[in-house]
Design a protein around this motif. Structure first.
Motif: not given
Length: 379
Positions: A1-6, A124-125, A178
């Motif tokens: 996932m991208t930071e935006t999705d996260i 997630w990160t 983020f």
């Protein structure tokens, strides 16, 4: 996932957990904080809260608290009341408890939810995340402003367009980077209702608070007797003071249909002073189990209750005060002396002085028997 999705998924989960506001700021978004904090400490606006000075370096800079922090996720939970707290000030026979303290300790409620979100950040990160809820040296309000949740009003409390002055705040520091939200502009305009309503003139200027004059500080943080100059102004406020929050015009936009997790306990909405003053230590702990009120302890609580009784203008409460004139704790005895001298007739107060003063060994309580007191009722 991208930071935006996260972030989108984190916001969704936060909402499902009962949070009303979510925003992200860079950890270094407020380089002005050390200077603002230094101004308050230099003026001694922190009163007896020595821990503010002791933790100033870490408090003023998130990276001084945790060098790896890159982003700060700020979350807010709506605790807006379903009635006007100011109306309770017109009921002198009850103890007025600040809205935030009328249910479970918000630290306990929020921290578990923040930990769940922080766990998702780690998963997630792959980066570390740490949770803070008021007890750590974190300046949540300016960070929430930087995260776009709201702005610090002239009363120094965070104000939200959606929830007025009624938001619990929690912070998640993370090493993940983020995209940050835009900071919220200050939107108080020319309004100064929060400043004008303060019963003790605790605001030296807009956006500045002198805790030494603030009733919330005096009846919660302050460990000694309530200073004489603030006792009448305290009214029936036995824990905290909501005046500057409750009068904020932005409160009218708060959605009371929002699912609120911390509705007031019925028995804490308007407890009778006559009942509260009779609580012993065990009864106090039981009645305020899981409530933040419990943290101030029995002696400070009864000090507050007795000041409120002294402001009640109800001589029918005198027998209940008399029962506290021989209390083992001088903080309670001193407040009882002030209260009974406010409500009893001059003759009765004099008789009580003759009965108790000679055996009183505490200098502060002796001073209460000798101080000038303006009666709260006609003799």
């Amino acid at each position: 996932m991208t930071e935006t999705d996260i972030l989108a998924n984190l916001r969704k989960r936060a909402t499902s957990l009962g949070f009303s506001a979510f925003g992200v700021a860079r950890a270094d978004a407020r380089p002005d904080l050390p200077g603002k904090l230094d101004t308050a400490l230099t003026h001694h606006w922190h009163g007896d809260m020595a821990w503010m000075a002791e933790t100033a370096e870490r408090r003023g800079d998130p990276n001084a608290l945790w060098p790896e922090a890159r982003s700060v996720i700020m979350l807010g939970m709506n605790y807006g009341p379903d009635t006007d707290p100011l109306a309770d000030l017109e009921r002198p026979g009850i103890g007025n408890i600040s809205v935030y303290a009328r249910n479970r300790d918000y630290h306990d409620v929020i921290k578990g939810k923040l930990k769940e979100i922080a766990g998702l950040v780690r998963r997630w990160t792959g980066e570390e995340a740490k949770v803070f809820v008021d007890t750590a040296p974190v300046m949540e309000k300016p960070l929430a402003e930087a995260a776009g949740i709201g702005w610090q009003g002239k009363h120094t409390v965070l104000v939200s367009r959606e929830f007025g002055s009624w938001l619990f705040l929690g912070a998640i520091f993370t090493a993940a980077e983020f995209p940050a939200d835009e900071p919220h502009p200050e939107s108080c305009g020319n309004c100064r209702r929060c400043l004008d309503i303060c019963p003790t003139n605790a605001f030296p200027a807009p956006f500045q608070l002198d805790a030494r004059r603030c009733l919330s500080y005096l009846n919660i943080e302050h460990e000694g007797p309530i200073p004489h100059e603030f006792r009448v102004a305290m009214g029936n406020r036995i824990y905290g003071c909501d005046d500057c929050l409750a009068v904020c015009p932005w409160n009218k936009f708060a959605s009371l249909t929002h699912e609120m997790k911390l509705m007031a306990r019925d028995d804490l909405r308007a407890p009778a002073l006559a009942d509260l003053v009779q609580l012993d230590d065990d009864g106090f702990r039981a009645f305020f189990s899981a409530s933040p009120v419990k943290r101030i302890g029995h002696a400070r609580f009864l000090r507050n209750v007795l000041i409120a009784i002294g402001n009640s203008s109800d001589p029918g409460l005198v027998p209940l005060i008399e029962a506290r004139l021989a209390d083992p704790d001088p903080l309670i005895r001193g407040a009882a002396v002030w209260a009974v001298r406010r409500l009893a007739t001059d003759a009765h107060a004099h008789a009580l002085r003759l009965a108790f003063f000679a055996d009183e060994g505490d200098i502060s309580v002796q001073a209460e028997w000798s101080a000038a007191v303006q009666p709260a009722r006609a003799n």
